[in-house]
Design an enzyme around this catalytic site. Structure first.
Site, PDB file in Angstrom:
ATOM      1  CE  LYS A 193      -0.232  -0.341   4.998  1.00 65.06           C
ATOM      2  NZ  LYS A 193      -0.867  -1.052   6.095  1.00 65.06           N
ATOM      3  NE  ARG A 213      -6.864   0.884  10.816  1.00 66.46           N
ATOM      4  CZ  ARG A 213      -5.593   0.619  10.490  1.00 66.46           C
ATOM      5  NH1 ARG A 213      -4.652   1.538  10.659  1.00 66.46           N
ATOM      6  NH2 ARG A 213      -5.266  -0.550   9.993  1.00 66.46           N
ATOM      7  CE1 TYR A 256      10.840  32.656   2.368  1.00 66.93           C
ATOM      8  CE2 TYR A 256      11.225  30.284   2.297  1.00 66.93           C
ATOM      9  CZ  TYR A 256      10.859  31.461   1.665  1.00 66.93           C
ATOM     10  OH  TYR A 256      10.508  31.448   0.347  1.00 66.93           O
ATOM     11  CG  MET A 306       7.787  23.976  -1.433  1.00 70.17           C
ATOM     12  SD  MET A 306       6.746  24.848  -2.610  1.00 70.17           S
ATOM     13  CE  MET A 306       5.746  25.862  -1.547  1.00 70.17           C
TER      14      MET A 306
HETATM   15  C1  LIG Z   1      -0.160  -1.848   6.875  1.00 67.44           C
HETATM   16  C2  LIG Z   1      -0.800  -3.038   7.379  1.00 67.44           C
HETATM   17  C3  LIG Z   1      -0.037  -4.172   7.757  1.00 67.44           C
HETATM   18  C4  LIG Z   1       1.453  -4.197   7.783  1.00 67.44           C
HETATM   19  O1  LIG Z   1       1.954  -3.678   8.984  1.00 67.44           O
HETATM   20  P1  LIG Z   1       3.520  -3.577   9.262  1.00 67.44           P
HETATM   21  O2  LIG Z   1       3.644  -3.161  10.659  1.00 67.44           O
HETATM   22  O3  LIG Z   1       4.044  -2.573   8.308  1.00 67.44           O
HETATM   23  O4  LIG Z   1       4.073  -4.920   8.991  1.00 67.44           O
HETATM   24  C5  LIG Z   1      -0.729  -5.318   8.092  1.00 67.44           C
HETATM   25  N1  LIG Z   1      -2.081  -5.349   8.102  1.00 67.44           N
HETATM   26  C6  LIG Z   1      -2.840  -4.279   7.780  1.00 67.44           C
HETATM   27  C7  LIG Z   1      -4.315  -4.397   7.804  1.00 67.44           C
HETATM   28  C8  LIG Z   1      -2.224  -3.091   7.408  1.00 67.44           C
HETATM   29  O5  LIG Z   1      -2.974  -2.043   7.087  1.00 67.44           O
END
Ligand SMILES: *Cc1c(COP(=O)(O)O)cnc(C)c1O
Length: 823
Positions: free
Chosen positions: A491, A589, A718, A767
């Site tokens: 991701k 979550r 700045y 920036m």
């Molecule tokens: C990002 C994520 C992981 C991976 O977690 P790490 O600590 O980076 O290994 C596993 N499961 C879900 C649902 C995630 O969103």
């Protein structure tokens, strides 16, 4: 690997294998990796067991056309391989090594230099090759193929045309050298620098040295550094020795003077009571030492001191890297700067074949020098490789390739007499949407071709080390219980490290699943040719049709989402669509909660539109001891929910919970699959032992655009926040908060590495730029500046601004070009 010819019955005798031979074929190639097959009809596959069992790949290899196998257990369904020859042995690796040793022994008159040591083996090997190839036909290990398997494959290349072999041997523990020695059987030994590499595999330094010296058991001459072996002189094998030293006059080569002249290193020494000298085009300590080993070796072999000097001065850097970069017109460019020969061409073509992002695969290749082969034999081999590896477009540069163009049968082919001729028509070749491998001998200066095809990068780049990524994946693999699958988390552009480039590597290494955050990310991977199953963590209702079109599998975390997806499936007449159920066990979550599971089961039982692939949950603090009780409760709650759901379904469903840190800290939570994220990228909060087995994957580097003298008290940047406490100088570097170098790093909070020195930021981060205090460092415009790398770690930066490594990595903006490399 290309090699020699043996009949399969001959190999049966050599290895003492049992089994009946159906067809007596000739074997030319030895294969140990099911993904790297060339000339299958004449290949012999060794079902080695390492992290994976090679026997599992027999069906795949058979399908690719291979008919000869060395195995240690009979195949379950022998009838599925009607015309295969199976050679049954007690141990497959031993059989491979026996064959290699037998092959080596056939050439007992061949002079062979065997190299071992802790550091510098590959460089010394490659340099000796550079130094002696003007008058010798040399066979050597490709790149650093110096392991138990690599040496066997390297030695297999020996044939009658060569008059010198140069082979390196790498070991990591006791008992290994005994197996390498009979395959290499060196007549001349070189012991390179002894340092601390691989210390963990040995009881102590003496044991490591003794083990290494075993390579030289049958040597005529051993070349070594006198001071290193001063205590062991009596034990050094070899009829004669040749040693060098900076301190002891009694050494055969006594180096008594060293000076840097115009960026070159001038060495003077005494040899046979005469003063000799040489100039080396490197000044760092390690290169100088490697060069002295080469110098000593040449002298020991009887080369004239003047010839040594002439050739040492022309040594060139050895680079093992292949770089994958973005090219013009949506092309991917693979730049292979390793010298050109058929073995390394094969390795590079395999890397080209790992790329799935473009349909067309193109090879730009120059004439190959010093192969020792007749041109018609050499280019026939090359043309065969090019055909086997399915290159679509071949561009040959050089007179020899041009003269042999009839051998090439690619759909498109072009030939040029030299690099200038190619460059002059480059725009007319209309490169578009293709993967282009650029591989040339040094004299062809293919860096000019690469320069013309690579998209110009602004000078801040993030380098991604794909070998390190592979190493990290293998580390976690080694920690898994039997049959546990891996879902790799890619991701947010693989945590900032790239999209299809990383996914290709993971697919090639056979992970089981990928996961992305959004449907768009999944589509990008599919468009780049990724065929693994992909889970989408946050599927947007509005893009369900795209999701299905690109065969992406949604995470379903609520009744609302489930309902929407089922309605969609109904409408589109989709049945049994794969989904993944998320259970909330404490993160709060996303996910179904405890009290919802029963109702969920009722819905699932009768639903024909979906098929549950997996049930999963996410740990909130798997790396933190203080929360271990909470973690345990999460695991229990998850098991309960899983059993309820599995009980309601008639088919088997996968369950998974562990993220990176849980893999090592909570093996009970590995279940059927783990979700590996940040660990792939070299970071794991649960690992803090001294020898960290993970390797840093990302290096963020930029460069200096201007250097300024500043008087004490003058303000910088700045809002006049910065100043130096004394007169000094600052450098402006090309990275700012828009690149992901956050403002929080300003005013000395953050540091950067310049020429190995850690220096603080001064003033506010802008920036696109920021300033660093370089009062204590000799710098000039254009010099490289490291923001983070394997030495100055992301973890360190995260601490400075009170965040976590995840945020540092994913913050690096898309404007920063990524360059991938692989050795
Ligand atoms: C990002 C994520 C992981 C991976 O977690 P790490 O600590 O980076 O290994 C596993 N499961 C879900 C649902 C995630 O969103």
């Amino acid at each position: 690997m290309l090699g020699n010819q043996y009949s399969i019955s001959n190999i049966q005798q050599i290895t003492g294998a049992t089994g009946t031979i159906a067809h007596n074929v000739t074997v030319i190639n030895l294969i140990t990796d099911s993904r790297k097959i060339n000339n299958p009809g004449a290949s012999l596959f060794f079902a080695l067991s390492g992290r994976r069992d090679g026997h599992d790949y027999i069906p795949e290899v058979y399908k690719a056309g291979v008919r000869n196998f060395v195995i240690s257990k009979p195949p379950a369904k022998a009838e599925s391989f009607p015309d295969a020859n199976f050679l049954l042995v007690a141990d497959v690796l031993t059989a491979l090594q026996q064959l290699a040793a037998y092959h080596r022994a056939k050439f007992d008159a061949l002079e062979v230099i065997g190299i071992t040591g802790s550091n510098g083996k590959t460089i010394v090997k490659e340099w000796l090759y550079q130094l002696m190839c003007p008058d010798k036909k040399i066979v050597r290990n490709p790149k650093s193929y110096n392991s138990q398997i690599g040496v066997a494959l390297s030695v297999w290349q020996i044939d009658a045309q060569y008059n010198l072999g140069i082979f390196e041997a790498g070991i990591s523990t006791v008992g290994e050298m005994e197996k390498l020695e009979p395959m290499i059987k060196p007549t001349i030994g070189v012991l390179t620098h002894m340092g601390s590499a691989h210390d963990e595999g040995f009881a102590n330094a003496e044991q490591k040295l003794e083990e290494k010296l075993k390579l030289f058991t049958n040597c005529q001459t051993v070349i070594y550094h006198y001071d290193t072996l001063i205590k062991y002189k009596a034990q050094v094998p070899g009829k004669t020795n040749f040693c060098w030293s900076r301190n002891f006059r009694e050494a055969d080569l006594h180096v008594f003077s060293e000076t840097i002249i115009a960026n070159k290193y001038y060495l003077r020494g005494t040899y046979k009571s005469k003063e000799i000298e040489c100039l080396v085009p490197f000044i760092d300590a390690a290169s100088v030492e490697n060069a002295i080993f080469c110098w000593a070796t040449m002298l020991a072999l009887g080369y004239d001191a003047q010839i040594c000097d002439d050739r040492l001065e022309k040594l060139v850097t050895v680079s093992m890297r292949m770089e994958l970069k973005q090219g013009i017109n949506n092309c991917s460019i693979i730049d292979d700067s390793y010298n050109s020969d058929t073995q390394s061409l094969e390795i590079a073509l395999d890397f080209l074949n790992q790329q799935n992002q473009h349909q067309t695969r193109t090879l730009i290749l120059s004439d190959i020098f010093q192969s020792g082969l007749e041109h018609n034999v050499l280019y026939k081999q090359v043309a065969q490789l090019v055909a086997q590896k399915q290159v679509d477009k071949f561009i040959g540069v050089g007179k020899a390739l041009s003269a042999h163009q009839a051998l090439f049968s690619t759909a498109q082919k072009y030939f040029f007499s030299d690099t200038d001729a190619l460059l002059s028509v480059l725009p007319d070749l209309n490169f578009e949407d293709e993967t282009i491998l650029i591989k040339g001998s040094r004299a062809f200066e293919f860096e000019r071709v690469s320069h013309a095809l690579v998209q110009k990068a602004h000078e801040t780049v993030m380098e991604i080390n794909l070998n390190a990524l592979q190493n990290n994946l293998n580390f976690y693999r080694s920690k898994l219980n039997a049959n546990v699958k891996i879902m790799a988390m890619v991701k947010a552009f693989s945590y900032g490290s790239g999209s299809f480039e990383v996914a290709n590597m993971l697919q090639f290494n056979k992970v089981d699943y990928l996961a992305v955050a959004y449907i768009d990310e999944g589509i990008a991977l599919r468009n780049a040719g990724i065929s693994l199953p992909i889970m989408v963590l946050n599927p947007e209702t509005s893009a369900f049709d795209k999701m299905v079109e690109f065969t992406l599998q949604p995470e379903i975390y609520s009744f609302t989402l489930l309902d929407e997806f089922v309605k969609f499936a109904q409408l589109k007449n989709i049945f049994d669509y794969p989904i993944h159920l998320k259970i909330d066990t404490g993160m709060h979550r996303l996910g179904f909660e405890d009290f919802e599971i029963e109702a969920l089961c009722d819905l699932l039982e009768t639903n024909k539109y979906i098929q549950v692939q997996s049930v999963f949950s996410h740990l909130v603090a798997s790396d933190a001891e203080v929360h271990d009780t909470f973690t345990l409760n999460q695991i229990r709650a998850f098991e309960k929910a899983y059993h309820q759901i599995q009980g309601a379904l008639k088919y088997k469903v996968l369950r998974h919970m562990a993220n990176t840190s849980a893999i090592t800290r909570w093996p009970v939570a590995q279940f059927d699959m783990v979700r590996l994220g940040i660990g792939l990228y070299g970071i794991d909060g649960a690992i803090n032992n001294e020898v960290n087995p993970l390797q840093a994957v990302a290096t963020l580097k930029t460069s200096i655009s201007q250097v300024k003298k500043i008087r004490a008290g003058e303000t910088i940047g700045y809002n006049r926040n910065g100043s130096l406490p004394h007169d000094g100088k600052i450098a402006t570097v090309r990275i700012g908060y828009a690149d992901g170098y956050l403002r929080a790093f300003g005013n000395g909070v953050g540091k950067m590495l310049v020429k190995g020195v850690l220096v603080p930021t001064v003033g506010n981060i802008s920036m696109d730029m920021c300033m660093i205090d370089v009062s204590a460092v000799e710098v000039k415009e254009g010099d490289e500046v490291i923001v983070f790398n394997e030495e100055y770690k992301i973890e360190e930066l995260a601490k400075q601004i009170n965040t976590i490594p995840y945020e540092i990595l994913t913050n690096v903006s898309q404007r920063v070009k990524r360059v991938y490399f692989y050795e």
